[in-house]
Design a protein around this motif. Structure first.
Motif, short mmCIF file in Angstrom:
data_model
loop_
_atom_site.label_atom_id
_atom_site.label_comp_id
_atom_site.label_asym_id
_atom_site.label_seq_id
_atom_site.Cartn_x
_atom_site.Cartn_y
_atom_site.Cartn_z
N LEU A 8 0.98 -1.35 0.07
CA LEU A 8 0.06 -0.07 0.47
C LEU A 8 0.90 1.36 0.45
O LEU A 8 2.04 1.20 0.52
N ARG A 14 -1.29 8.30 1.04
CA ARG A 14 -2.54 8.14 0.26
C ARG A 14 -3.57 9.54 -0.11
O ARG A 14 -4.34 9.29 -0.62
N TYR A 18 -5.95 9.23 -3.53
CA TYR A 18 -7.09 8.03 -2.61
C TYR A 18 -6.88 7.03 -4.07
O TYR A 18 -7.73 5.69 -3.71
N PRO A 19 -7.32 7.87 -5.32
CA PRO A 19 -7.51 6.28 -6.64
C PRO A 19 -6.58 5.24 -6.24
O PRO A 19 -6.63 3.70 -6.18
N PHE A 21 -4.30 3.96 -3.91
CA PHE A 21 -4.41 3.71 -2.81
C PHE A 21 -5.61 2.56 -2.87
O PHE A 21 -5.51 1.62 -2.34
N TYR A 22 -6.84 3.29 -2.92
CA TYR A 22 -8.51 2.13 -3.76
C TYR A 22 -8.34 1.28 -4.17
O TYR A 22 -8.14 -0.09 -3.77
N GLU A 23 -7.11 1.11 -5.43
CA GLU A 23 -7.26 0.54 -5.76
C GLU A 23 -5.70 -1.22 -5.59
O GLU A 23 -5.94 -1.99 -5.58
N VAL A 25 -5.82 -1.57 -2.68
CA VAL A 25 -6.36 -2.69 -1.09
C VAL A 25 -7.16 -3.22 -1.96
O VAL A 25 -7.36 -4.57 -1.63
N MET A 26 -8.16 -2.84 -3.23
CA MET A 26 -8.76 -4.00 -4.18
C MET A 26 -8.54 -4.75 -4.48
O MET A 26 -8.68 -6.10 -5.33
N GLU A 52 -17.03 -3.30 1.54
CA GLU A 52 -15.72 -2.91 0.91
C GLU A 52 -15.15 -4.15 -0.01
O GLU A 52 -14.75 -3.80 -1.26
#
Length: 82
Positions: A8, A14, A18-19, A21-23, A25-26, A52
């Protein structure tokens, strides 16, 4: 074992991206989570996860571990309901 810091973006990045970071995590946390499950003793008998994280339920199914998937909205969501 790899740590989340290798997967991460750091806390310093982050907020700025943020996009990304989110990617991460996913898409990247699932493999790290699977490695962690392999190492925990005694073995994991249940997984509790935020809804989520879409990869958690299939991970639990593959390993025959029950998964509780919770929806954890912020308090501001409830403000709009009343």
């Amino acid at each position: 074992m790899d740590t989340s810091s290798n997967v991460l973006p750091s806390e310093l990045v982050r907020g700025a991206n943020y996009p990304a970071f989110y990617e991460a995590v996913m898409t990247k946390m699932e493999a790290l989570f699977e490695k962690l499950l392999d190492q925990i003793q005694p073995p994991v008998t249940a997984i509790i996860v935020d809804i989520e994280l879409l990869w958690a339920v299939p991970t639990g199914r593959r390993r025959n571990i029950p998964v509780a998937s919770l929806f954890t909205p912020s308090a501001s969501v409830f403000h709009h309901l009343f």
